[in-house]
Design a protein around this motif. Structure first.
Motif, PDB file in Angstrom:
ATOM      1  N   THR A   1      -0.377   1.648   7.011  1.00 29.91           N
ATOM      2  CA  THR A   1      -1.002   0.907   5.850  1.00 29.91           C
ATOM      3  C   THR A   1      -2.456   0.938   6.306  1.00 29.91           C
ATOM      4  N   GLU A   2      -3.440   0.836   5.726  1.00 29.60           N
ATOM      5  CA  GLU A   2      -4.817   0.971   5.810  1.00 29.60           C
ATOM      6  C   GLU A   2      -5.736  -0.509   5.519  1.00 29.60           C
ATOM      7  N   ASN A   3      -4.924  -1.326   4.722  1.00 31.84           N
ATOM      8  CA  ASN A   3      -5.480  -2.613   4.883  1.00 31.84           C
ATOM      9  C   ASN A   3      -5.725  -3.725   6.296  1.00 31.84           C
ATOM     10  N   PRO A   4      -6.568  -3.922   6.514  1.00 31.92           N
ATOM     11  CA  PRO A   4      -6.867  -4.749   7.628  1.00 31.92           C
ATOM     12  C   PRO A   4      -5.823  -5.908   7.619  1.00 31.92           C
ATOM     13  N   ASP A   5      -5.678  -6.680   6.577  1.00 34.68           N
ATOM     14  CA  ASP A   5      -5.008  -7.773   6.440  1.00 34.68           C
ATOM     15  C   ASP A   5      -3.503  -7.363   6.744  1.00 34.68           C
ATOM     16  N   GLN A   6      -2.862  -6.420   6.082  1.00 37.25           N
ATOM     17  CA  GLN A   6      -1.451  -5.906   6.354  1.00 37.25           C
ATOM     18  C   GLN A   6      -1.371  -5.509   7.784  1.00 37.25           C
ATOM     19  N   VAL A   7      -2.524  -4.998   8.309  1.00 40.58           N
ATOM     20  CA  VAL A   7      -2.107  -4.530   9.800  1.00 40.58           C
ATOM     21  C   VAL A   7      -1.982  -5.736  10.818  1.00 40.58           C
ATOM     22  N   LYS A   8      -2.863  -6.844  10.359  1.00 39.90           N
ATOM     23  CA  LYS A   8      -2.673  -7.954  10.957  1.00 39.90           C
ATOM     24  C   LYS A   8      -1.134  -8.710  10.834  1.00 39.90           C
ATOM     25  N   VAL A   9      -0.628  -8.573   9.688  1.00 40.89           N
ATOM     26  CA  VAL A   9       0.613  -9.313   9.205  1.00 40.89           C
ATOM     27  C   VAL A   9       1.772  -8.344  10.125  1.00 40.89           C
ATOM     28  N   ALA A  10       1.553  -7.031  10.202  1.00 43.25           N
ATOM     29  CA  ALA A  10       2.662  -6.224  10.726  1.00 43.25           C
ATOM     30  C   ALA A  10       2.537  -6.599  12.323  1.00 43.25           C
ATOM     31  N   GLN A  11       1.600  -6.587  12.901  1.00 43.05           N
ATOM     32  CA  GLN A  11       1.224  -6.850  14.192  1.00 43.05           C
ATOM     33  C   GLN A  11       2.062  -8.004  14.649  1.00 43.05           C
ATOM     34  N   GLU A  12       1.685  -9.097  13.982  1.00 47.59           N
ATOM     35  CA  GLU A  12       2.548 -10.461  13.960  1.00 47.59           C
ATOM     36  C   GLU A  12       3.971 -10.282  13.968  1.00 47.59           C
ATOM     37  N   ASN A  13       4.530  -9.411  13.146  1.00 52.60           N
ATOM     38  CA  ASN A  13       6.155  -9.435  12.863  1.00 52.60           C
ATOM     39  C   ASN A  13       6.477  -8.473  13.634  1.00 52.60           C
ATOM     40  N   GLY A  14       5.941  -7.944  14.643  1.00 56.04           N
ATOM     41  CA  GLY A  14       6.697  -7.036  15.858  1.00 56.04           C
ATOM     42  C   GLY A  14       6.970  -5.630  15.539  1.00 56.04           C
TER      43      GLY A  14
ATOM     44  N   ALA B   1       6.146   1.554   5.222  1.00 56.82           N
ATOM     45  CA  ALA B   1       4.970   1.935   4.518  1.00 56.82           C
ATOM     46  C   ALA B   1       4.729   1.084   3.264  1.00 56.82           C
ATOM     47  N   VAL B   2       3.620   0.769   2.871  1.00 52.97           N
ATOM     48  CA  VAL B   2       3.254   0.332   1.763  1.00 52.97           C
ATOM     49  C   VAL B   2       3.302   1.248   0.414  1.00 52.97           C
ATOM     50  N   PRO B   3       3.302   1.131  -0.595  1.00 52.50           N
ATOM     51  CA  PRO B   3       3.369   1.957  -1.805  1.00 52.50           C
ATOM     52  C   PRO B   3       2.158   2.854  -1.941  1.00 52.50           C
ATOM     53  N   ASP B   4       1.025   2.317  -1.358  1.00 51.07           N
ATOM     54  CA  ASP B   4      -0.252   2.927  -1.621  1.00 51.07           C
ATOM     55  C   ASP B   4      -0.454   4.126  -0.595  1.00 51.07           C
ATOM     56  N   MET B   5       0.492   3.978   0.487  1.00 52.08           N
ATOM     57  CA  MET B   5       0.225   5.032   1.544  1.00 52.08           C
ATOM     58  C   MET B   5       1.211   6.305   1.234  1.00 52.08           C
ATOM     59  N   ILE B   6       2.186   6.298   0.248  1.00 54.09           N
ATOM     60  CA  ILE B   6       3.200   7.276   0.118  1.00 54.09           C
ATOM     61  C   ILE B   6       2.422   8.718   0.084  1.00 54.09           C
ATOM     62  N   SER B   7       1.320   8.670  -0.690  1.00 53.96           N
ATOM     63  CA  SER B   7       0.712  10.118  -1.169  1.00 53.96           C
ATOM     64  C   SER B   7       0.091  10.692   0.369  1.00 53.96           C
ATOM     65  N   LYS B   8      -0.216   9.880   1.251  1.00 53.03           N
ATOM     66  CA  LYS B   8      -1.050  10.273   2.271  1.00 53.03           C
ATOM     67  C   LYS B   8      -0.129  10.511   3.570  1.00 53.03           C
ATOM     68  N   LEU B   9       1.394  10.476   3.164  1.00 47.53           N
ATOM     69  CA  LEU B   9       2.354  10.666   4.158  1.00 47.53           C
ATOM     70  C   LEU B   9       3.086  11.979   4.089  1.00 47.53           C
ATOM     71  N   LEU B  10       2.533  12.758   2.948  1.00 45.54           N
ATOM     72  CA  LEU B  10       3.559  13.904   2.577  1.00 45.54           C
ATOM     73  C   LEU B  10       3.420  14.773   3.846  1.00 45.54           C
ATOM     74  N   PRO B  11       2.356  15.053   4.484  1.00 44.63           N
ATOM     75  CA  PRO B  11       2.634  16.013   5.754  1.00 44.63           C
ATOM     76  C   PRO B  11       3.547  15.705   6.684  1.00 44.63           C
TER      77      PRO B  11
ATOM     78  N   LYS C   1      15.036  12.530   7.161  1.00 49.78           N
ATOM     79  CA  LYS C   1      15.818  11.586   6.521  1.00 49.78           C
ATOM     80  C   LYS C   1      15.157  10.219   6.973  1.00 49.78           C
ATOM     81  N   LYS C   2      14.259   9.976   7.647  1.00 45.03           N
ATOM     82  CA  LYS C   2      13.583   8.894   8.179  1.00 45.03           C
ATOM     83  C   LYS C   2      12.268   8.704   7.310  1.00 45.03           C
ATOM     84  N   PHE C   3      11.988   9.469   6.564  1.00 43.51           N
ATOM     85  CA  PHE C   3      10.748   9.526   5.745  1.00 43.51           C
ATOM     86  C   PHE C   3      10.875   7.943   4.852  1.00 43.51           C
ATOM     87  N   PRO C   4       9.736   7.400   4.635  1.00 42.04           N
ATOM     88  CA  PRO C   4       9.761   5.969   3.853  1.00 42.04           C
ATOM     89  C   PRO C   4      10.139   6.430   2.272  1.00 42.04           C
TER      90      PRO C   4
END
Length: 318
Positions: free
Chosen positions: A162-175, A200-210, A217-220
């Protein structure tokens, strides 16, 4: 007369004069006689290509049709449905199919008789009926479930994109073990980061193609539940979740250890079987053709997987 004698001598010497009226005269001809080259007067046999339809028909003929034993007084090729005595030759009778609770109790009794370790793993082997309508089949899949009684002590490493600062904080708090955007993608490509699961969040899928060829099989994916907005729920599932994979038409996965109580083992088995059966509509019948439970040192036991699937009641009025 002298002219005729001269012509005869020339012919005897192996030379031949071609005398054509009004044309040139050839005085030198090769002494080698012309050979008659063989001439083929027949046509080559036409090569017939095998049609794909003929090959398919032969394959269908080779496939053995399953024998239906319903209504028979004994199974085909066997002595009877069940032995009369406690001691019998197993190859003359069909393998018994036990209830789930009975099969687990038998595994525990095998451990006592064999003097093996109590903490040995317990596995289930499910053979699936992948057929759908017409010629369609269920595609092999990978799924992650949350077992009601986990048997692993370690926690899975989860990378969250994710690139959203709020989501980064939530993810770090949840381990989440790793959190980031494009910078995290580059670290994974450079083999600096290795995780058990990638979310991943839906907005990041296009940036994860590389990363598609890297993660495979582990690709989101949405089907696996690794793409979504509910960050705490996803991280809780993949941190303590249990993953299994379907290869061709079978599932072999671990469901616990033999020292766990019988009720906990059955609950874990039921969770896996229900999740497997959810990947095919119930209108096609029971998804599991054969179910086997075994421990690391015991023999395999067939058990009734139908009793582990909760049947949803149908409303006749609707």
């Amino acid at each position: 007369m002298a002219t005729c004698t001269r012509i005869v001598k020339v012919l005897a010497g192996g030379q031949r004069h071609l005398l054509v009226a009004g044309g040139p005269t050839y005085t030198t001809v090769s002494p080698v006689a012309l050979r008659h080259l063989p001439v083929r007067t027949y046509a080559t046999a036409k090569t017939f290509k095998k049609d794909k339809k003929d090959e398919k028909e032969k394959e269908e003929k080779k496939e053995r049709k399953p024998i239906d034993n319903t209504g028979r007084h004994k199974p085909y090729g066997l002595t009877a449905w069940a032995p009369v005595d406690d001691v019998y030759v197993t190859r003359y009778y069909p393998k018994p199919v036990y209830e789930t609770a009975v099969a687990v109790d038998m595994l525990k009794s095998f451990q006592t008789l064999d003097y093996t370790t109590m903490d040995q793993p317990v596995y289930i082997n499910l053979k699936l009926d992948m057929k759908l309508e017409k010629k369609k089949k269920v595609d092999p899949f990978v799924s992650t479930v949350h077992l009601p009684h986990p048997f692993k002590t370690e926690v899975n490493k989860v990378a969250f994109f994710t690139e959203n600062p709020d989501q980064v904080k939530v993810a770090q708090e949840n381990g989440a073990a790793f959190v980031g955007g494009a910078d995290l993608v580059q670290k994974i490509l450079d083999d600096e980061v290795d995780a058990d699961f990638y979310v991943a969040v839906p907005d990041m899928i296009s940036k994860l193609l590389p990363l598609k060829n890297k993660l495979r099989k582990k690709f989101p994916k949405n089907k696996r539940g690794s793409v979504g907005v509910d960050i705490p729920k996803m991280l809780e599932l993949f941190k303590t979740g249990h993953e299994y994979a379907v290869e061709k038409d079978a599932v072999i996965t671990r469901v616990g250890t033999l020292d766990m109580p019988k009720e906990q083992l059955i609950a874990n088995m039921q969770t896996v079987v229900e999740d497997v059966c959810s990947h095919r509509p119930a209108s096609f019948g029971h998804f599991v053709e054969r179910a086997i439970v075994s421990s690391q040192s015991s023999e395999a036991l067939l058990f009734k997987s139908e009793e582990l699937v909760q049947k949803t009641p149908t409303n006749k009025d609707a």
